[in-house]
Design a protein around this motif. Structure first.
Motif, PDB file in Angstrom:
ATOM      1  N   ILE A   1       0.945  -1.186  -0.010  1.00  0.00           N
ATOM      2  CA  ILE A   1      -0.128  -0.002  -0.081  1.00  0.00           C
ATOM      3  C   ILE A   1       0.911   1.195  -0.031  1.00  0.00           C
ATOM      4  CG2 ILE A   1      -2.011  -1.374   1.173  1.00  0.00           C
ATOM      5  CD1 ILE A   1      -0.985   0.183   3.593  1.00  0.00           C
ATOM      6  N   ARG A   2       0.216   2.409  -0.625  1.00  0.00           N
ATOM      7  CA  ARG A   2       0.811   3.500  -0.620  1.00  0.00           C
ATOM      8  C   ARG A   2      -0.094   4.559  -0.289  1.00  0.00           C
ATOM      9  NH1 ARG A   2       3.440   6.384  -6.117  1.00  0.00           N
ATOM     10  NH2 ARG A   2       4.319   8.419  -5.078  1.00  0.00           N
ATOM     11  N   PHE A   3       0.302   5.781   0.611  1.00  0.00           N
ATOM     12  CA  PHE A   3      -0.601   6.687   0.957  1.00  0.00           C
ATOM     13  C   PHE A   3       0.123   8.102   0.152  1.00  0.00           C
ATOM     14  CE2 PHE A   3      -1.632   4.663   5.279  1.00  0.00           C
ATOM     15  CZ  PHE A   3      -2.978   4.254   4.813  1.00  0.00           C
ATOM     16  N   ARG A   4      -0.912   8.753  -0.580  1.00  0.00           N
ATOM     17  CA  ARG A   4      -0.485  10.117  -1.058  1.00  0.00           C
ATOM     18  C   ARG A   4      -1.137  11.122  -0.593  1.00  0.00           C
ATOM     19  NH1 ARG A   4       0.657  10.181  -6.553  1.00  0.00           N
ATOM     20  NH2 ARG A   4       0.859  12.565  -6.234  1.00  0.00           N
ATOM     21  N   ALA A   5      -0.482  12.033   0.017  1.00  0.00           N
ATOM     22  CA  ALA A   5      -0.873  13.363   1.048  1.00  0.00           C
ATOM     23  C   ALA A   5      -0.252  14.262   0.266  1.00  0.00           C
ATOM     24  CB  ALA A   5      -0.946  13.086   2.210  1.00  0.00           C
ATOM     25  N   ASP A   6       0.395  14.391  -0.697  1.00  0.00           N
ATOM     26  CA  ASP A   6       1.315  15.449  -1.382  1.00  0.00           C
ATOM     27  C   ASP A   6       0.724  16.312  -2.171  1.00  0.00           C
ATOM     28  OD1 ASP A   6       0.858  13.391  -3.256  1.00  0.00           O
ATOM     29  OD2 ASP A   6       3.294  13.260  -3.440  1.00  0.00           O
ATOM     30  N   TYR A   7      -0.690  16.186  -2.462  1.00  0.00           N
ATOM     31  CA  TYR A   7      -1.082  17.058  -3.595  1.00  0.00           C
ATOM     32  C   TYR A   7      -2.012  18.343  -3.364  1.00  0.00           C
ATOM     33  CZ  TYR A   7      -4.923  13.722  -2.794  1.00  0.00           C
ATOM     34  OH  TYR A   7      -5.838  12.585  -2.381  1.00  0.00           O
ATOM     35  N   GLY A   8      -1.945  18.744  -2.029  1.00  0.00           N
ATOM     36  CA  GLY A   8      -2.206  20.028  -1.705  1.00  0.00           C
ATOM     37  C   GLY A   8      -3.933  19.916  -1.286  1.00  0.00           C
ATOM     38  N   LEU A   9      -4.605  19.010  -1.183  1.00  0.00           N
ATOM     39  CA  LEU A   9      -5.979  18.902  -0.602  1.00  0.00           C
ATOM     40  C   LEU A   9      -6.216  18.421   0.671  1.00  0.00           C
ATOM     41  CD1 LEU A   9      -7.528  17.980  -4.066  1.00  0.00           C
ATOM     42  CD2 LEU A   9      -7.106  20.156  -3.256  1.00  0.00           C
ATOM     43  N   TYR A  10      -7.180  18.443   1.443  1.00  0.00           N
ATOM     44  CA  TYR A  10      -7.462  17.941   2.502  1.00  0.00           C
ATOM     45  C   TYR A  10      -7.710  16.659   2.737  1.00  0.00           C
ATOM     46  CZ  TYR A  10      -6.965  22.879   3.788  1.00  0.00           C
ATOM     47  OH  TYR A  10      -6.441  24.435   3.996  1.00  0.00           O
ATOM     48  N   GLU A  11      -7.337  15.856   2.010  1.00  0.00           N
ATOM     49  CA  GLU A  11      -7.526  14.480   2.001  1.00  0.00           C
ATOM     50  C   GLU A  11      -6.325  13.708   1.544  1.00  0.00           C
ATOM     51  OE1 GLU A  11      -8.402  13.755  -2.841  1.00  0.00           O
ATOM     52  OE2 GLU A  11      -9.690  15.086  -1.957  1.00  0.00           O
TER      53      GLU A  11
END
Length: 225
Positions: A205-215
């Motif tokens: 699994i990989r989490f992406r929280a690097d694109y500037g949105l609150y998600e």
């Protein structure tokens, strides 16, 4: 109450809960038409960012001929429109939504594209088997559902959908790391989601929280990448 009657009652209550999500989005479509607001995204720029992040699930496979993608909860197929605009239209795109209203409109817009109308939890019919599945916005709102009811729905839906993905799955939820949480949105802790995914779906699994949105967006793969 017998166990059978209790199970049937619980199932009906769960269906009422998530049916309210479908009705909410149909209401957005009725009010705002075939726009970003019609699928309850606040602005087109952020919607495009989400489409980009969803497609980055594929990595180099996006350039491989014959790769298939299921847009689960496709709405009015804005992802397919984005793919064509970005030159990704060579992928085999399939759209699926539980709402007949969204599917009918998508079929009118793109008559040559394959679409399915299916409530994955209420209908035992098999999902189209594809290389990748994206679920953009399917799990970001809980509306009037409790957190526990939404979390149960999320687990059951992911367990239903992931077997149809030969290579990987992407979906987004709201982050807990925000200035404040909205009661109508589904803010899910990283650790809680990771524990479920590793136990029930995959270790990769990989989490992406690097694109500037609150998600954040989660990629779940069958094999290491």
């Amino acid at each position: 109450m017998s166990n059978a009657r209790h199970f049937a009652t619980t199932l009906r209550m769960e269906q009422v809960d998530y049916q309210s999500l479908i009705e909410h989005y149909e209401g957005c479509l009725e009010r705002h038409g075939d726009t970003h607001l019609g699928v309850d995204w606040p602005n087109p720029h952020d919607a495009a960012t989400r489409y980009r992040v969803m497609l980055e699930l594929l990595g180099a496979d996006a350039q491989q001929p014959g790769v298939s993608l299921l847009d689960f909860g496709c709405g009015t197929a804005h992802l397919w429109q984005y793919m064509q605009e970005q030159g990704s239209g060579d992928l085999r795109y399939i759209g699926l939504d539980a709402s007949p209203k969204f599917v009918e409109l998508s079929q009118q817009k793109f008559p040559g594209v394959e679409f399915h109308c299916l409530d994955a939890l209420a209908d035992a019919a098999p999902l189209p088997e594809v290389d990748y599945i994206v679920m953009n916005g399917v799990l970001t709102e809980k509306r009037g559902m409790t957190f526990d009811a939404m979390w149960d729905y999320t687990q059951r839906l992911l367990e239903r959908v992931f077997p149809a993905a030969r290579r990987g799955l992407a979906f987004n939820v709201m982050s807990k790391h925000v200035d404040w949480e909205r009661d109508d949105l589904f803010h899910l802790p990283f650790d809680q989601l990771a524990a479920f995914l590793r136990q029930r779906l995959s270790r990769h699994i990989r989490f992406r929280a690097d694109y500037g949105l609150y998600e954040y967006t989660t990629y779940v793969y069958r094999e290491p990448r």
